[in-house]
Motif scaffolding. Structure first.
Motif, mmCIF file in Angstrom:
data_model
loop_
_atom_site.group_PDB
_atom_site.id
_atom_site.type_symbol
_atom_site.label_atom_id
_atom_site.label_comp_id
_atom_site.label_asym_id
_atom_site.label_seq_id
_atom_site.Cartn_x
_atom_site.Cartn_y
_atom_site.Cartn_z
ATOM 1 N N THR A 54 52.953 49.228 44.230
ATOM 2 C CA THR A 54 53.915 48.829 43.193
ATOM 3 C C THR A 54 54.281 49.953 42.232
ATOM 4 O O THR A 54 55.108 49.746 41.343
ATOM 5 C CB THR A 54 53.348 47.650 42.381
ATOM 6 N N VAL A 55 53.682 51.149 42.380
ATOM 7 C CA VAL A 55 53.973 52.233 41.432
ATOM 8 C C VAL A 55 55.421 52.691 41.583
ATOM 9 O O VAL A 55 55.964 52.736 42.697
ATOM 10 C CB VAL A 55 53.003 53.422 41.601
ATOM 11 N N ARG A 56 56.027 53.028 40.457
ATOM 12 C CA ARG A 56 57.432 53.416 40.428
ATOM 13 C C ARG A 56 57.607 54.672 39.574
ATOM 14 O O ARG A 56 56.760 54.993 38.736
ATOM 15 C CB ARG A 56 58.282 52.281 39.837
ATOM 16 N N PRO A 57 58.726 55.396 39.746
ATOM 17 C CA PRO A 57 58.990 56.575 38.926
ATOM 18 C C PRO A 57 58.940 56.249 37.433
ATOM 19 O O PRO A 57 59.400 55.197 36.995
ATOM 20 C CB PRO A 57 60.408 56.985 39.357
ATOM 21 N N GLY A 58 58.344 57.165 36.680
ATOM 22 C CA GLY A 58 58.197 56.996 35.236
ATOM 23 C C GLY A 58 56.865 56.412 34.838
ATOM 24 O O GLY A 58 56.473 56.515 33.674
ATOM 25 N N GLU A 59 56.146 55.811 35.791
ATOM 26 C CA GLU A 59 54.852 55.219 35.490
ATOM 27 C C GLU A 59 53.736 56.244 35.649
ATOM 28 O O GLU A 59 53.880 57.243 36.348
ATOM 29 C CB GLU A 59 54.596 54.015 36.409
ATOM 30 N N TRP A 60 52.619 55.973 34.991
ATOM 31 C CA TRP A 60 51.449 56.834 35.095
ATOM 32 C C TRP A 60 50.539 56.344 36.217
ATOM 33 O O TRP A 60 50.434 55.143 36.459
ATOM 34 C CB TRP A 60 50.667 56.835 33.787
ATOM 35 N N ILE A 61 49.905 57.280 36.894
ATOM 36 C CA ILE A 61 48.947 56.953 37.942
ATOM 37 C C ILE A 61 47.648 57.716 37.711
ATOM 38 O O ILE A 61 47.622 58.761 37.059
ATOM 39 C CB ILE A 61 49.470 57.299 39.355
ATOM 40 N N GLN A 62 46.580 57.171 38.246
ATOM 41 C CA GLN A 62 45.286 57.833 38.296
ATOM 42 C C GLN A 62 44.978 58.078 39.768
ATOM 43 O O GLN A 62 45.205 57.208 40.608
ATOM 44 C CB GLN A 62 44.225 56.935 37.665
ATOM 45 N N PHE A 63 44.492 59.263 40.103
ATOM 46 C CA PHE A 63 44.293 59.589 41.507
ATOM 47 C C PHE A 63 42.954 60.280 41.746
ATOM 48 O O PHE A 63 42.393 60.923 40.859
ATOM 49 C CB PHE A 63 45.426 60.491 42.028
ATOM 50 N N GLU A 64 42.446 60.119 42.930
ATOM 51 C CA GLU A 64 41.364 60.917 43.505
ATOM 52 C C GLU A 64 41.782 61.224 44.921
ATOM 53 O O GLU A 64 42.071 60.315 45.701
ATOM 54 C CB GLU A 64 40.034 60.157 43.486
ATOM 55 N N SER A 65 41.823 62.508 45.250
ATOM 56 C CA SER A 65 42.406 62.887 46.535
ATOM 57 C C SER A 65 41.948 64.285 46.932
ATOM 58 O O SER A 65 41.713 65.130 46.065
ATOM 59 C CB SER A 65 43.939 62.868 46.410
ATOM 60 N N PRO A 66 41.831 64.557 48.241
ATOM 61 C CA PRO A 66 41.632 65.937 48.680
ATOM 62 C C PRO A 66 42.958 66.683 48.594
ATOM 63 O O PRO A 66 43.932 66.311 49.250
ATOM 64 C CB PRO A 66 41.158 65.790 50.137
ATOM 65 N N LEU A 67 43.016 67.716 47.742
ATOM 66 C CA LEU A 67 44.271 68.411 47.474
ATOM 67 C C LEU A 67 44.125 69.917 47.685
ATOM 68 O O LEU A 67 43.121 70.519 47.287
ATOM 69 C CB LEU A 67 44.718 68.169 46.027
ATOM 70 N N ALA A 68 45.144 70.515 48.277
ATOM 71 C CA ALA A 68 45.291 71.972 48.279
ATOM 72 C C ALA A 68 46.299 72.312 47.195
ATOM 73 O O ALA A 68 47.223 71.536 46.935
ATOM 74 C CB ALA A 68 45.784 72.459 49.632
#
Length: 237
Positions: free
Chosen positions: A74-88
């Motif tokens: 349900t996340v949409r542009p302009g909203e805040w998110i919290q993430f945990e992810s393997p990132l380069a």
């Protein structure tokens, strides 16, 4: 111990507006936060005299715009998110790009189906400076705008991933669709190789675009902060 990789001064000051500055700024503060994958603490950035990151996050969490988990549909542009992810992560001109691993795993089941793409300013990197790609990919002015970053993706396609398409002039904007974005993500994946270079990171970000692609979606966002965390698969017992 957790190490901050990125902190956006502009977003920090917006969220912490009116908070007093401490003599040590966010360097002297820690806070613990819970996520669907477990808990983690905000680390201590190597910067002085900034508003408290922990206090700014506390304000955000208590507001009507509290971050959602990044994998929620349900996340949409302009909203805040919290993430945990393997990132380069890589520097590209004046920008920095974070791209997730495209392979699913027990610890990261959304890999490949949900592509997390973070874009921000190079000057917000803390401490470590990642491998510079200035000689490999087009220059990009720092911006939290998806339009600007979308233009960058097109240039990446044109210069390094063009398969029979007409190459666009570097100074000319052209419309783009989900096919272009999907191909741009593929090119970035080939350049950044997150399967081999990704480290587990966590943070908060504001969504700039949600683009459907074949078999999934690209979630683009501009981060407030990013920090290293341990893999959820590590067992210390």
């Amino acid at each position: 111990m957790h190490e901050l990789v990125y902190v956006s001064d502009a977003k920090l000051y917006q969220l912490a507006k009116g908070l007093p500055r401490g003599s040590g700024g966010s360097r002297d503060l820690e806070a613990e936060f819970k996520t669907p994958l477990g808990g983690f603490k905000i680390g201590r950035p190597a910067r002085k005299r900034e508003p408290s990151l922990a206090a700014a996050i506390r304000i955000l969490n208590q507001s009507s715009r509290a971050p959602a988990w990044f994998a929620e549909t349900t996340v949409r542009p302009g909203e805040w998110i919290q993430f945990e992810s393997p990132l380069a992560h890589r520097v590209a001109g004046d920008a920095v790009i974070f791209l997730d691993d495209d392979e699913p795993s027990d610890e990261y089941p959304t890999g490949g189906r949900l592509r997390l793409l973070l874009h921000g300013s190079r000057r917000h990197l803390v401490g470590e400076r990642p491998t510079d790609l200035d000689d490999d990919i087009p220059n990009l002015l720092p911006s939290s705008s998806w339009v600007t970053f979308g233009e960058y993706l097109l240039r990446t396609i044109d210069e390094f991933g063009n398969k029979g398409r007409k190459t666009a002039d570097k100074n000319t904007w052209r419309p783009y669709g989900s096919d272009d974005v999907e191909h741009g993500i593929h090119v970035l994946t080939e350049i950044m190789r997150p399967r081999y270079a990704a480290a587990w990171m966590a943070g908060y970000a504001r969504v700039t675009a949600v683009i459907p692609i074949d078999g999934g979606v690209v979630l683009a966002a501009t981060p407030l902060y990013v920090e290293y965390i341990e893999s959820p698969g590590i067992d210390h017992s």
